[in-house]
Design a protein around this motif. Structure first.
Motif, PDB file in Angstrom:
ATOM      1  N   LYS A  10      49.794   5.859  54.526  1.00  0.00           N
ATOM      2  CA  LYS A  10      49.431   4.563  53.944  1.00  0.00           C
ATOM      3  C   LYS A  10      50.206   4.262  52.655  1.00  0.00           C
ATOM      4  O   LYS A  10      50.713   3.148  52.505  1.00  0.00           O
ATOM      5  N   PRO A  11      50.325   5.205  51.716  1.00  0.00           N
ATOM      6  CA  PRO A  11      51.103   4.878  50.511  1.00  0.00           C
ATOM      7  C   PRO A  11      52.553   4.507  50.829  1.00  0.00           C
ATOM      8  O   PRO A  11      53.107   3.584  50.223  1.00  0.00           O
ATOM      9  N   LEU A  12      53.148   5.190  51.773  1.00  0.00           N
ATOM     10  CA  LEU A  12      54.526   4.888  52.154  1.00  0.00           C
ATOM     11  C   LEU A  12      54.621   3.500  52.787  1.00  0.00           C
ATOM     12  O   LEU A  12      55.507   2.709  52.450  1.00  0.00           O
ATOM     13  N   VAL A  13      53.694   3.179  53.675  1.00  0.00           N
ATOM     14  CA  VAL A  13      53.703   1.876  54.342  1.00  0.00           C
ATOM     15  C   VAL A  13      53.481   0.762  53.320  1.00  0.00           C
ATOM     16  O   VAL A  13      54.172  -0.267  53.355  1.00  0.00           O
ATOM     17  N   VAL A  14      52.547   0.954  52.397  1.00  0.00           N
ATOM     18  CA  VAL A  14      52.278  -0.060  51.370  1.00  0.00           C
ATOM     19  C   VAL A  14      53.507  -0.242  50.485  1.00  0.00           C
ATOM     20  O   VAL A  14      53.873  -1.371  50.143  1.00  0.00           O
ATOM     21  N   GLY A  15      54.169   0.840  50.128  1.00  0.00           N
ATOM     22  CA  GLY A  15      55.389   0.746  49.314  1.00  0.00           C
ATOM     23  C   GLY A  15      56.500  -0.005  50.019  1.00  0.00           C
ATOM     24  O   GLY A  15      57.200  -0.823  49.408  1.00  0.00           O
ATOM     25  N   ILE A  16      56.665   0.259  51.292  1.00  0.00           N
ATOM     26  CA  ILE A  16      57.702  -0.444  52.063  1.00  0.00           C
ATOM     27  C   ILE A  16      57.380  -1.928  52.152  1.00  0.00           C
ATOM     28  O   ILE A  16      58.271  -2.782  52.004  1.00  0.00           O
ATOM     29  N   LEU A  17      56.107  -2.271  52.369  1.00  0.00           N
ATOM     30  CA  LEU A  17      55.726  -3.683  52.447  1.00  0.00           C
ATOM     31  C   LEU A  17      55.924  -4.383  51.101  1.00  0.00           C
ATOM     32  O   LEU A  17      56.379  -5.534  51.061  1.00  0.00           O
ATOM     33  N   ARG A  18      55.604  -3.714  50.002  1.00  0.00           N
ATOM     34  CA  ARG A  18      55.813  -4.320  48.683  1.00  0.00           C
ATOM     35  C   ARG A  18      57.298  -4.507  48.394  1.00  0.00           C
ATOM     36  O   ARG A  18      57.704  -5.514  47.808  1.00  0.00           O
ATOM     37  N   ALA A  19      58.111  -3.536  48.775  1.00  0.00           N
ATOM     38  CA  ALA A  19      59.556  -3.668  48.569  1.00  0.00           C
ATOM     39  C   ALA A  19      60.107  -4.834  49.389  1.00  0.00           C
ATOM     40  O   ALA A  19      60.967  -5.589  48.913  1.00  0.00           O
TER      41      ALA A  19
END
Length: 106
Positions: A45-54
């Motif tokens: 989840k942290p990785l997915v959220v980071g990719i979406l924010r980027a």
């Protein structure tokens, strides 16, 4: 079915059991896959959220501080002008004061 079905009831029940087991496996397979997908999303989840924010920053970059201050000031001027238009009929002096405040440079 033959007369042996009476003599050997377990052998007669095997095809039915195989059908039930196959049907239950066919129903459980998508649920297991969905469970694994949800588990992977929870773990990463942290990785997915980071990719979406980027991706969001790439599509719509954040405004600079100066742009945000100007936008805030412009919104304040619009609010004062809107209030002046509301009071123009009932209290023209107050409306003139509001327009004066909106027209000032800070």
């Amino acid at each position: 079915m033959s007369f042996l079905a009476i003599a050997f009831p377990v052998e007669a029940a095997v095809p039915l059991a195989q059908t039930l087991i196959g049907a239950s496996a066919a129903l459980l397979r998508p649920l297991l896959g969905l469970g694994m997908l949800v588990t992977l999303l929870m773990v990463f989840k942290p990785l997915v959220v980071g990719i979406l924010r980027a991706a969001l920053v790439l599509v719509k970059p954040r405004k600079s501080l100066e742009q945000r201050v100007l936008q805030h000031r412009f919104n304040g001027v619009r609010l004062l002008n809107r209030m002046a238009n509301d009071y123009a009929g009932s209290q023209p002096n107050f409306a003139a004061e509001l327009r004066n405040l909106a027209g000032r440079d800070h």
